[in-house]
Structures are given as C-alpha cells and as structure tokens.
Design a protein around this motif. Structure first.
Motif, mmCIF file in Angstrom:
data_model
loop_
_atom_site.group_PDB
_atom_site.id
_atom_site.type_symbol
_atom_site.label_atom_id
_atom_site.label_comp_id
_atom_site.label_asym_id
_atom_site.label_seq_id
_atom_site.Cartn_x
_atom_site.Cartn_y
_atom_site.Cartn_z
ATOM 1 N N PRO A 31 0.828 -1.200 0.000
ATOM 2 C CA PRO A 31 0.000 0.000 0.000
ATOM 3 C C PRO A 31 0.864 1.253 0.000
ATOM 4 O O PRO A 31 1.861 1.333 0.705
ATOM 5 C CB PRO A 31 -0.796 -0.099 1.306
ATOM 6 N N ALA A 32 0.491 2.208 -0.812
ATOM 7 C CA ALA A 32 1.197 3.491 -0.871
ATOM 8 C C ALA A 32 0.187 4.579 -1.204
ATOM 9 O O ALA A 32 -0.548 4.468 -2.178
ATOM 10 C CB ALA A 32 2.290 3.452 -1.930
ATOM 11 N N PRO A 33 0.120 5.610 -0.371
ATOM 12 C CA PRO A 33 -0.838 6.689 -0.650
ATOM 13 C C PRO A 33 -0.557 7.353 -1.984
ATOM 14 O O PRO A 33 0.587 7.585 -2.352
ATOM 15 C CB PRO A 33 -0.615 7.680 0.498
ATOM 16 N N LEU A 34 -1.625 7.643 -2.724
ATOM 17 C CA LEU A 34 -1.484 8.325 -4.005
ATOM 18 C C LEU A 34 -1.427 9.835 -3.811
ATOM 19 O O LEU A 34 -0.983 10.558 -4.683
ATOM 20 C CB LEU A 34 -2.655 7.968 -4.927
ATOM 21 N N ASP A 35 -1.892 10.301 -2.652
ATOM 22 C CA ASP A 35 -1.900 11.726 -2.330
ATOM 23 C C ASP A 35 -2.562 12.572 -3.414
ATOM 24 O O ASP A 35 -2.086 13.643 -3.764
ATOM 25 C CB ASP A 35 -0.474 12.230 -2.061
ATOM 26 N N VAL A 36 -3.664 12.072 -3.951
ATOM 27 C CA VAL A 36 -4.427 12.819 -4.944
ATOM 28 C C VAL A 36 -5.379 13.736 -4.188
ATOM 29 O O VAL A 36 -6.163 13.271 -3.358
ATOM 30 C CB VAL A 36 -5.224 11.871 -5.870
ATOM 31 N N PRO A 37 -5.313 15.046 -4.445
ATOM 32 C CA PRO A 37 -6.216 15.950 -3.724
ATOM 33 C C PRO A 37 -7.667 15.722 -4.146
ATOM 34 O O PRO A 37 -7.953 15.473 -5.309
ATOM 35 C CB PRO A 37 -5.749 17.347 -4.132
ATOM 36 N N ARG A 38 -8.552 15.775 -3.170
ATOM 37 C CA ARG A 38 -9.975 15.614 -3.435
ATOM 38 C C ARG A 38 -10.671 16.894 -2.996
ATOM 39 O O ARG A 38 -10.807 17.156 -1.812
ATOM 40 C CB ARG A 38 -10.506 14.390 -2.695
#
Length: 100
Positions: A31-38
C-alpha cells in the motif's frame, strides 16, 4: 599475508532504532498513498464517494477494485438522483402552431 577483509561477506542488516519507522520495502504491491487531492464538490453524495477513494491508499493493489466499484456505484447513484429531482417544466408545443 594479510588479515584484511575480502569484502565477500554480506553487510549486517541493522534494525531501526526504537520509535523509528522501518525503511520502506521495495514491494510494488505494498500500500502506498497516491496523495491525490480531493476537492469538495458541495454535493454530499459525490463528496462521500470521493472521500472513499482515500481508502485505496491503505490497501494493496488487489484491494483497489472493491473501492473503485463502490465509488462508481456511489457516483452513479448521485447521477440517478439528479434525474429524479423535479426540474423546470418542459414547454409544450402546440401542434397546430406550425413550424418554428
């Protein structure tokens, strides 16, 4: 002749000090955060579905499908709800009025 080390021994692995995070493994499926802003949209249903995407950040790749399907279902439900809302009345054209 010489008592020097030949360099053929593998280096000793050192454990992280207490309280330190271990070095990340080189595992592409981890698992690795994508850090895509929402960005909030103002629609509660859509915003909830977009926030659900964040759950994929904590799952291995094979767990993403369930999250994506759930988000797709939520977005589809939000669009369907738009069709159910009453809109402005549709003008009725008089058939005897001739072409426009």
């Amino acid at each position: 002749m010489s008592d020097s080390v030949t360099g053929t021994e593998a280096p000793a692995e050192t454990a992280p000090a207490e309280g330190e995070a271990p070095e990340p493994a080189d595992d592409p499926a981890a698992p690795a955060p994508l850090d895509v802003p929402r960005t909030p949209t103002g629609d509660a249903g859509v915003d909830a579905a977009l926030e659900r995407l964040g759950d994929a950040d904590h799952l291995a790749t094979d767990g993403h499908v369930e999250v994506y399907e759930d988000v797709h279902r939520g977005l589809r439900d939000a669009l369907t709800a738009l069709d159910a809302r009453p809109g402005p009345p549709v003008p009725v054209r008089d058939p005897g009025a001739g072409p426009r």
